[in-house]
Design a protein around this motif. Structure first.
Motif, PDB file in Angstrom:
ATOM      1  N   ARG A  74      -8.875  -3.160 -18.882  1.00 26.28           N
ATOM      2  CA  ARG A  74     -10.246  -3.006 -18.350  1.00 26.28           C
ATOM      3  C   ARG A  74     -11.250  -3.581 -19.353  1.00 26.28           C
ATOM      4  NH1 ARG A  74     -13.005   2.622 -16.234  1.00 26.28           N
ATOM      5  NH2 ARG A  74     -11.965   1.999 -14.299  1.00 26.28           N
ATOM      6  N   GLY A  75     -12.253  -4.287 -18.814  1.00 26.87           N
ATOM      7  CA  GLY A  75     -13.422  -4.642 -19.625  1.00 26.87           C
ATOM      8  C   GLY A  75     -13.461  -6.038 -20.225  1.00 26.87           C
ATOM      9  N   PHE A  76     -12.436  -6.872 -19.963  1.00 28.62           N
ATOM     10  CA  PHE A  76     -12.430  -8.211 -20.585  1.00 28.62           C
ATOM     11  C   PHE A  76     -11.557  -9.149 -19.766  1.00 28.62           C
ATOM     12  CE2 PHE A  76      -9.075  -5.628 -22.260  1.00 28.62           C
ATOM     13  CZ  PHE A  76      -7.994  -6.478 -22.450  1.00 28.62           C
ATOM     14  N   GLN A 105      -3.013 -19.022 -17.074  1.00 23.13           N
ATOM     15  CA  GLN A 105      -3.401 -17.955 -16.165  1.00 23.13           C
ATOM     16  C   GLN A 105      -4.667 -17.324 -16.728  1.00 23.13           C
ATOM     17  OE1 GLN A 105      -2.499 -13.853 -16.556  1.00 23.13           O
ATOM     18  NE2 GLN A 105      -1.046 -14.081 -14.883  1.00 23.13           N
ATOM     19  N   TRP A 106      -5.698 -17.298 -15.895  1.00 19.86           N
ATOM     20  CA  TRP A 106      -6.968 -16.705 -16.313  1.00 19.86           C
ATOM     21  C   TRP A 106      -7.154 -15.442 -15.495  1.00 19.86           C
ATOM     22  CZ3 TRP A 106     -10.451 -19.835 -19.490  1.00 19.86           C
ATOM     23  CH2 TRP A 106     -11.589 -19.128 -19.909  1.00 19.86           C
ATOM     24  N   MET A 107      -7.180 -14.305 -16.148  1.00 21.30           N
ATOM     25  CA  MET A 107      -7.317 -13.037 -15.435  1.00 21.30           C
ATOM     26  C   MET A 107      -8.540 -12.281 -15.945  1.00 21.30           C
ATOM     27  SD  MET A 107      -4.691  -9.849 -15.066  1.00 21.30           S
ATOM     28  CE  MET A 107      -5.188  -9.066 -16.592  1.00 21.30           C
ATOM     29  N   THR A 108      -9.428 -11.952 -15.028  1.00 23.92           N
ATOM     30  CA  THR A 108     -10.578 -11.121 -15.366  1.00 23.92           C
ATOM     31  C   THR A 108     -10.207  -9.696 -14.958  1.00 23.92           C
ATOM     32  OG1 THR A 108     -12.019 -12.994 -14.853  1.00 23.92           O
ATOM     33  CG2 THR A 108     -13.057 -10.819 -15.001  1.00 23.92           C
ATOM     34  N   ALA A 109      -9.986  -8.847 -15.960  1.00 21.30           N
ATOM     35  CA  ALA A 109      -9.560  -7.479 -15.641  1.00 21.30           C
ATOM     36  C   ALA A 109     -10.709  -6.710 -14.993  1.00 21.30           C
ATOM     37  CB  ALA A 109      -9.090  -6.773 -16.903  1.00 21.30           C
ATOM     38  N   GLY A 110     -11.952  -6.962 -15.455  1.00 15.52           N
ATOM     39  CA  GLY A 110     -13.085  -6.234 -14.898  1.00 15.52           C
ATOM     40  C   GLY A 110     -12.834  -4.738 -14.932  1.00 15.52           C
ATOM     41  N   ARG A 111     -13.102  -4.042 -13.808  1.00 13.93           N
ATOM     42  CA  ARG A 111     -12.993  -2.569 -13.807  1.00 13.93           C
ATOM     43  C   ARG A 111     -11.552  -2.084 -13.906  1.00 13.93           C
ATOM     44  NH1 ARG A 111     -15.175  -3.381  -8.390  1.00 13.93           N
ATOM     45  NH2 ARG A 111     -13.412  -3.532  -6.962  1.00 13.93           N
ATOM     46  N   GLY A 112     -10.587  -2.983 -13.736  1.00 17.68           N
ATOM     47  CA  GLY A 112      -9.214  -2.555 -14.011  1.00 17.68           C
ATOM     48  C   GLY A 112      -8.141  -3.206 -13.179  1.00 17.68           C
ATOM     49  N   ALA A 137     -21.555  -6.468 -21.154  1.00 18.58           N
ATOM     50  CA  ALA A 137     -21.644  -5.081 -20.674  1.00 18.58           C
ATOM     51  C   ALA A 137     -21.861  -5.025 -19.164  1.00 18.58           C
ATOM     52  CB  ALA A 137     -22.779  -4.369 -21.407  1.00 18.58           C
ATOM     53  N   ALA A 138     -22.723  -5.886 -18.663  1.00 17.87           N
ATOM     54  CA  ALA A 138     -23.093  -5.851 -17.245  1.00 17.87           C
ATOM     55  C   ALA A 138     -21.947  -6.257 -16.320  1.00 17.87           C
ATOM     56  CB  ALA A 138     -24.291  -6.776 -17.003  1.00 17.87           C
ATOM     57  N   GLU A 139     -20.880  -6.864 -16.882  1.00 20.55           N
ATOM     58  CA  GLU A 139     -19.777  -7.342 -16.038  1.00 20.55           C
ATOM     59  C   GLU A 139     -18.456  -6.639 -16.294  1.00 20.55           C
ATOM     60  OE1 GLU A 139     -19.362 -11.648 -15.869  1.00 20.55           O
ATOM     61  OE2 GLU A 139     -21.508 -11.824 -16.254  1.00 20.55           O
ATOM     62  N   ILE A 264     -18.505  -3.100 -29.567  1.00 19.07           N
ATOM     63  CA  ILE A 264     -17.128  -3.289 -29.091  1.00 19.07           C
ATOM     64  C   ILE A 264     -16.359  -2.006 -29.405  1.00 19.07           C
ATOM     65  CG2 ILE A 264     -14.993  -4.624 -29.356  1.00 19.07           C
ATOM     66  CD1 ILE A 264     -16.803  -6.925 -30.505  1.00 19.07           C
ATOM     67  N   VAL A 265     -15.875  -1.328 -28.375  1.00 21.91           N
ATOM     68  CA  VAL A 265     -15.014  -0.168 -28.595  1.00 21.91           C
ATOM     69  C   VAL A 265     -13.699  -0.436 -27.873  1.00 21.91           C
ATOM     70  CG1 VAL A 265     -14.753   2.338 -28.442  1.00 21.91           C
ATOM     71  CG2 VAL A 265     -17.048   1.337 -28.672  1.00 21.91           C
ATOM     72  N   GLN A 266     -12.613  -0.551 -28.672  1.00 23.46           N
ATOM     73  CA  GLN A 266     -11.308  -0.851 -28.086  1.00 23.46           C
ATOM     74  C   GLN A 266     -10.375   0.329 -28.233  1.00 23.46           C
ATOM     75  OE1 GLN A 266      -9.200  -4.294 -29.632  1.00 23.46           O
ATOM     76  NE2 GLN A 266      -7.493  -3.984 -28.224  1.00 23.46           N
ATOM     77  N   TYR A 267      -9.660   0.634 -27.161  1.00 25.44           N
ATOM     78  CA  TYR A 267      -8.552   1.574 -27.227  1.00 25.44           C
ATOM     79  C   TYR A 267      -7.411   0.891 -26.501  1.00 25.44           C
ATOM     80  CZ  TYR A 267      -5.708   5.755 -26.575  1.00 25.44           C
ATOM     81  OH  TYR A 267      -4.664   6.647 -26.567  1.00 25.44           O
ATOM     82  N   GLY A 268      -6.494   0.292 -27.266  1.00 26.36           N
ATOM     83  CA  GLY A 268      -5.379  -0.461 -26.675  1.00 26.36           C
ATOM     84  C   GLY A 268      -5.885  -1.507 -25.696  1.00 26.36           C
ATOM     85  N   PRO A 269      -5.490  -1.387 -24.427  1.00 27.71           N
ATOM     86  CA  PRO A 269      -5.807  -2.431 -23.443  1.00 27.71           C
ATOM     87  C   PRO A 269      -7.165  -2.260 -22.776  1.00 27.71           C
ATOM     88  CG  PRO A 269      -4.385  -0.815 -22.437  1.00 27.71           C
ATOM     89  CD  PRO A 269      -4.598  -0.357 -23.853  1.00 27.71           C
ATOM     90  N   PHE A 270      -7.990  -1.337 -23.283  1.00 26.30           N
ATOM     91  CA  PHE A 270      -9.333  -1.129 -22.737  1.00 26.30           C
ATOM     92  C   PHE A 270     -10.361  -1.557 -23.792  1.00 26.30           C
ATOM     93  CE2 PHE A 270      -6.840   2.735 -21.185  1.00 26.30           C
ATOM     94  CZ  PHE A 270      -6.454   2.146 -19.996  1.00 26.30           C
ATOM     95  N   VAL A 271     -11.294  -2.404 -23.414  1.00 25.61           N
ATOM     96  CA  VAL A 271     -12.341  -2.810 -24.359  1.00 25.61           C
ATOM     97  C   VAL A 271     -13.693  -2.630 -23.681  1.00 25.61           C
ATOM     98  CG1 VAL A 271     -13.234  -4.598 -25.885  1.00 25.61           C
ATOM     99  CG2 VAL A 271     -10.776  -4.507 -25.394  1.00 25.61           C
ATOM    100  N   MET A 272     -14.436  -1.614 -24.165  1.00 27.09           N
ATOM    101  CA  MET A 272     -15.713  -1.254 -23.556  1.00 27.09           C
ATOM    102  C   MET A 272     -16.808  -1.259 -24.633  1.00 27.09           C
ATOM    103  SD  MET A 272     -14.654  -0.962 -20.415  1.00 27.09           S
ATOM    104  CE  MET A 272     -16.039  -0.232 -19.563  1.00 27.09           C
ATOM    105  N   ASN A 273     -17.978  -0.694 -24.281  1.00 33.22           N
ATOM    106  CA  ASN A 273     -19.096  -0.678 -25.226  1.00 33.22           C
ATOM    107  C   ASN A 273     -19.296   0.685 -25.891  1.00 33.22           C
ATOM    108  OD1 ASN A 273     -20.326  -2.587 -22.688  1.00 33.22           O
ATOM    109  ND2 ASN A 273     -20.200  -3.487 -24.694  1.00 33.22           N
TER     110      ASN A 273
END
Ligand code: MN
Length: 290
Positions: A74-76, A105-112, A137-139, A264-273
């Motif tokens: 999620r988030g990137f 392969q281009w993957m936008t995870a977005g919300r998950g 942040a907005a995306e 940038i706040v990362q927890y494993g495969p999640f990168v949020m704000n």
């Protein structure tokens, strides 16, 4: 091969120097896939908007056969570039694709998304890269997006000096890449030197930029960059690009983008704000909302 000629040459008068060289860290991920983490956590701010670069390359099936079973993001965005080998991708948005020689392969995870990346070979060479590109942040909670870009769909040109340039993202010498992104404006080039040659690429001063040499070696200004090293390019005021001097057989990635300058706040495969958004991601994943 989608080969074209450069319709513009790029003159770089004030090239960037190398700030420092980085040796990747050997690690493993997924179900025991051996890889080298070239862009590590501690460089996420320095190389904003890029969060990670993994390089993998092995002839030993034990190093890759486990692949990457189902896992979330999620988030990137993840950008996987296969140099050799075959990997099957499947995700929770219903996308499926085969990644092989020279494809991206281009993957936008977005919300998950939850996806798997599994080798479709039991022997032979597996080689490639996975780059993580942050979302503004907005995306971060936008809908997931996915595209398989076949080898022959990647725009490619020969520079005046005979360097073969594969333009995965952004624009080089007037040639538009396979993918364009607003906000982070990523440039992703794969450079193949068939003989000793110079290659110049314009880069805005504000962009963070780095080079990863995966065959042979390269020189930038006064610095030699051996194989399997990343060179971080200095953001020199008034610089207008970079000039790379390759040898016969040199291959390198040149990657640059506009920093987001957001937390940038990362927890494993999640990168949020924020941490709160990370707790939410974990909760949403556990509740099956991906
Ligand atoms: Mn993944």
């Amino acid at each position: 091969m989608h080969t074209t000629t450069a319709n513009q040459s790029e003159t770089v008068l004030a090239p960037r120097e190398v700030e420092r060289l980085i040796t990747g860290k050997a690690t493993s991920d997924g179900a025991g896939v051996k890889l080298t983490r070239v862009l590590t956590h501690d460089l996420q701010h320095r190389l904003d908007p890029f969060l990670m670069l993994d390089a993998f390359g092995t002839d030993n099936p034990q190093d890759y056969i486990g692949g990457f079973p189902d896992h979330p993001h999620r988030g990137f965005e993840t950008v996987t570039y296969m140099i050799a080998g075959r990997m099957r991708h499947r995700d929770s948005a219903g996308n499926e694709g085969l990644l092989q020689n020279g494809s991206v392969q281009w993957m936008t995870a977005g919300r998950g998304v939850i996806h798997s990346e599994l080798p479709e070979q039991e022997d032979g060479r597996m080689e490639g890269f996975q780059l993580w590109l942050n979302l503004p942040a907005a995306e971060k909670m936008r809908a997931p997006w996915y595209r398989d870009i076949r080898n022959e769909e990647i725009p490619e040109y020969a520079s005046d000096d005979g360097v073969t340039v594969r333009v995965i993202a952004g624009e080089s010498h007037g040639v538009a890449g396979a993918v364009q992104r607003e906000t982070t404006l990523p440039l992703y080039l794969d450079l193949h030197f068939d003989a000793a040659a110079e290659f110049a690429q314009a880069l805005p001063v504000s962009f963070n930029a780095f080079v990863y040499v995966y065959r042979g070696n390269l020189r930038i200004g006064e610095t030699d960059i051996p194989q399997q090293r990343m060179a971080i390019l200095r953001n020199q005021p008034n610089s207008d690009g970079v000039v790379l001097q390759g040898m016969e057989g040199t291959r390198a990635l040149l990657i640059a983008g506009l920093p987001l300058n957001e937390p940038i706040v990362q927890y494993g495969p999640f990168v949020m704000n924020t941490e709160q958004q990370i707790f939410q991601a974990v909760e949403d994943f556990r509740a099956g909302r991906f």
